[in-house]
Design a protein around this motif. Structure first.
Motif, PDB file in Angstrom:
ATOM      1  N   LEU A   1      -0.017   9.513 -11.002  1.00 26.78           N
ATOM      2  CA  LEU A   1      -1.171   9.146 -10.185  1.00 26.78           C
ATOM      3  C   LEU A   1      -2.254   8.466 -11.024  1.00 26.78           C
ATOM      4  O   LEU A   1      -2.863   7.498 -10.584  1.00 26.78           O
ATOM      5  N   SER A   2      -2.457   8.965 -12.227  1.00 27.76           N
ATOM      6  CA  SER A   2      -3.453   8.356 -13.110  1.00 27.76           C
ATOM      7  C   SER A   2      -3.055   6.930 -13.482  1.00 27.76           C
ATOM      8  O   SER A   2      -3.901   6.029 -13.495  1.00 27.76           O
ATOM      9  N   ILE A   3      -1.791   6.729 -13.757  1.00 29.65           N
ATOM     10  CA  ILE A   3      -1.298   5.386 -14.092  1.00 29.65           C
ATOM     11  C   ILE A   3      -1.452   4.454 -12.896  1.00 29.65           C
ATOM     12  O   ILE A   3      -1.914   3.325 -13.027  1.00 29.65           O
ATOM     13  N   GLU A   4      -1.084   4.949 -11.728  1.00 32.47           N
ATOM     14  CA  GLU A   4      -1.212   4.155 -10.501  1.00 32.47           C
ATOM     15  C   GLU A   4      -2.678   3.804 -10.231  1.00 32.47           C
ATOM     16  O   GLU A   4      -3.006   2.680  -9.851  1.00 32.47           O
ATOM     17  N   LEU A   5      -3.567   4.769 -10.456  1.00 33.14           N
ATOM     18  CA  LEU A   5      -4.996   4.539 -10.254  1.00 33.14           C
ATOM     19  C   LEU A   5      -5.518   3.462 -11.202  1.00 33.14           C
ATOM     20  O   LEU A   5      -6.261   2.569 -10.791  1.00 33.14           O
ATOM     21  N   ASN A   6      -5.097   3.535 -12.460  1.00 31.06           N
ATOM     22  CA  ASN A   6      -5.520   2.518 -13.430  1.00 31.06           C
ATOM     23  C   ASN A   6      -5.018   1.133 -13.032  1.00 31.06           C
ATOM     24  O   ASN A   6      -5.753   0.146 -13.141  1.00 31.06           O
TER      25      ASN A   6
ATOM     26  N   ARG B   1      -8.559   1.280  -0.355  1.00 30.18           N
ATOM     27  CA  ARG B   1      -8.106   2.493   0.343  1.00 30.18           C
ATOM     28  C   ARG B   1      -7.089   3.279  -0.478  1.00 30.18           C
ATOM     29  O   ARG B   1      -7.097   4.503  -0.476  1.00 30.18           O
ATOM     30  N   SER B   2      -6.217   2.580  -1.174  1.00 27.77           N
ATOM     31  CA  SER B   2      -5.239   3.258  -2.031  1.00 27.77           C
ATOM     32  C   SER B   2      -5.940   4.014  -3.148  1.00 27.77           C
ATOM     33  O   SER B   2      -5.557   5.144  -3.485  1.00 27.77           O
ATOM     34  N   ILE B   3      -6.963   3.409  -3.725  1.00 27.37           N
ATOM     35  CA  ILE B   3      -7.740   4.080  -4.766  1.00 27.37           C
ATOM     36  C   ILE B   3      -8.378   5.345  -4.195  1.00 27.37           C
ATOM     37  O   ILE B   3      -8.340   6.408  -4.820  1.00 27.37           O
ATOM     38  N   ALA B   4      -8.944   5.245  -3.006  1.00 31.21           N
ATOM     39  CA  ALA B   4      -9.579   6.405  -2.374  1.00 31.21           C
ATOM     40  C   ALA B   4      -8.561   7.506  -2.086  1.00 31.21           C
ATOM     41  O   ALA B   4      -8.852   8.697  -2.281  1.00 31.21           O
TER      42      ALA B   4
ATOM     43  N   MET C   1       0.847  -1.174   0.000  1.00 28.20           N
ATOM     44  CA  MET C   1       0.000   0.000   0.000  1.00 28.20           C
ATOM     45  C   MET C   1       0.890   1.234   0.000  1.00 28.20           C
ATOM     46  O   MET C   1       1.879   1.313   0.719  1.00 28.20           O
ATOM     47  N   ALA C   2       0.534   2.189  -0.821  1.00 31.14           N
ATOM     48  CA  ALA C   2       1.337   3.383  -0.979  1.00 31.14           C
ATOM     49  C   ALA C   2       1.129   4.332   0.201  1.00 31.14           C
ATOM     50  O   ALA C   2       0.032   4.462   0.728  1.00 31.14           O
ATOM     51  N   ASN C   3       2.210   4.961   0.588  1.00 28.97           N
ATOM     52  CA  ASN C   3       2.169   5.949   1.650  1.00 28.97           C
ATOM     53  C   ASN C   3       1.640   7.260   1.059  1.00 28.97           C
ATOM     54  O   ASN C   3       1.922   7.586  -0.089  1.00 28.97           O
ATOM     55  N   VAL C   4       0.878   8.010   1.818  1.00 28.21           N
ATOM     56  CA  VAL C   4       0.296   9.258   1.324  1.00 28.21           C
ATOM     57  C   VAL C   4       1.401  10.239   0.941  1.00 28.21           C
ATOM     58  O   VAL C   4       1.289  10.932  -0.071  1.00 28.21           O
ATOM     59  N   ALA C   5       2.461  10.281   1.699  1.00 19.91           N
ATOM     60  CA  ALA C   5       3.570  11.183   1.386  1.00 19.91           C
ATOM     61  C   ALA C   5       4.195  10.815   0.045  1.00 19.91           C
ATOM     62  O   ALA C   5       4.584  11.697  -0.732  1.00 19.91           O
ATOM     63  N   ASP C   6       4.285   9.518  -0.248  1.00 21.21           N
ATOM     64  CA  ASP C   6       4.819   9.077  -1.540  1.00 21.21           C
ATOM     65  C   ASP C   6       3.888   9.488  -2.675  1.00 21.21           C
ATOM     66  O   ASP C   6       4.345   9.873  -3.755  1.00 21.21           O
TER      67      ASP C   6
ATOM     68  N   LEU D   1      -6.524  12.858  -3.438  1.00 21.52           N
ATOM     69  CA  LEU D   1      -5.404  13.723  -3.799  1.00 21.52           C
ATOM     70  C   LEU D   1      -5.656  14.407  -5.139  1.00 21.52           C
ATOM     71  O   LEU D   1      -5.389  15.612  -5.287  1.00 21.52           O
ATOM     72  N   GLN D   2      -6.192  13.681  -6.102  1.00 19.14           N
ATOM     73  CA  GLN D   2      -6.498  14.281  -7.403  1.00 19.14           C
ATOM     74  C   GLN D   2      -7.563  15.360  -7.271  1.00 19.14           C
ATOM     75  O   GLN D   2      -7.451  16.411  -7.898  1.00 19.14           O
ATOM     76  N   THR D   3      -8.568  15.122  -6.459  1.00 22.24           N
ATOM     77  CA  THR D   3      -9.629  16.111  -6.250  1.00 22.24           C
ATOM     78  C   THR D   3      -9.078  17.363  -5.578  1.00 22.24           C
ATOM     79  O   THR D   3      -9.400  18.482  -5.969  1.00 22.24           O
ATOM     80  N   ALA D   4      -8.224  17.166  -4.588  1.00 22.07           N
ATOM     81  CA  ALA D   4      -7.629  18.315  -3.891  1.00 22.07           C
ATOM     82  C   ALA D   4      -6.767  19.135  -4.844  1.00 22.07           C
ATOM     83  O   ALA D   4      -6.803  20.376  -4.814  1.00 22.07           O
TER      84      ALA D   4
END
Length: 78
Positions: A15-20, A49-52, A1-6, A57-60
């Motif tokens: 981020l888009s690639i990671e989301l896909n 949770r990672s997707i969320a 699971m990715a860290n938020v700071a990362d 982050l994208q919305t912000a």
């Protein structure tokens, strides 16, 4: 699971690639769960949770970009 700071250090494209990738993994995990082949059930929760986190982050970032543009427009109108 990715860290938020990362995640915050990644670009919008990354981020888009990671989301896909995570959505694809979530799809595969759902099939594994449906066929009772799921080895690690906790991974479903981690992926969700990672997707969320990425979507948040994208919305912000989108909101801050809109506010920045609105700020420029209001100061240019003066």
């Amino acid at each position: 699971m990715a860290n938020v700071a990362d995640l915050k250090t990644k670009t919008d494209d990354e981020l888009s690639i990671e989301l896909n990738n995570l959505k694809r993994e979530q799809f595969n995990l759902r099939f594994q769960a449906a066929t009772n082949q799921l080895e690690k059930p906790s991974r479903v929760k981690e992926v969700r949770r990672s997707i969320a986190q990425i979507k948040t982050l994208q919305t912000a970032r989108a909101h801050s970009a809109q506010e920045e543009v609105a700020g420029r427009n209001s100061s240019a109108a003066k």
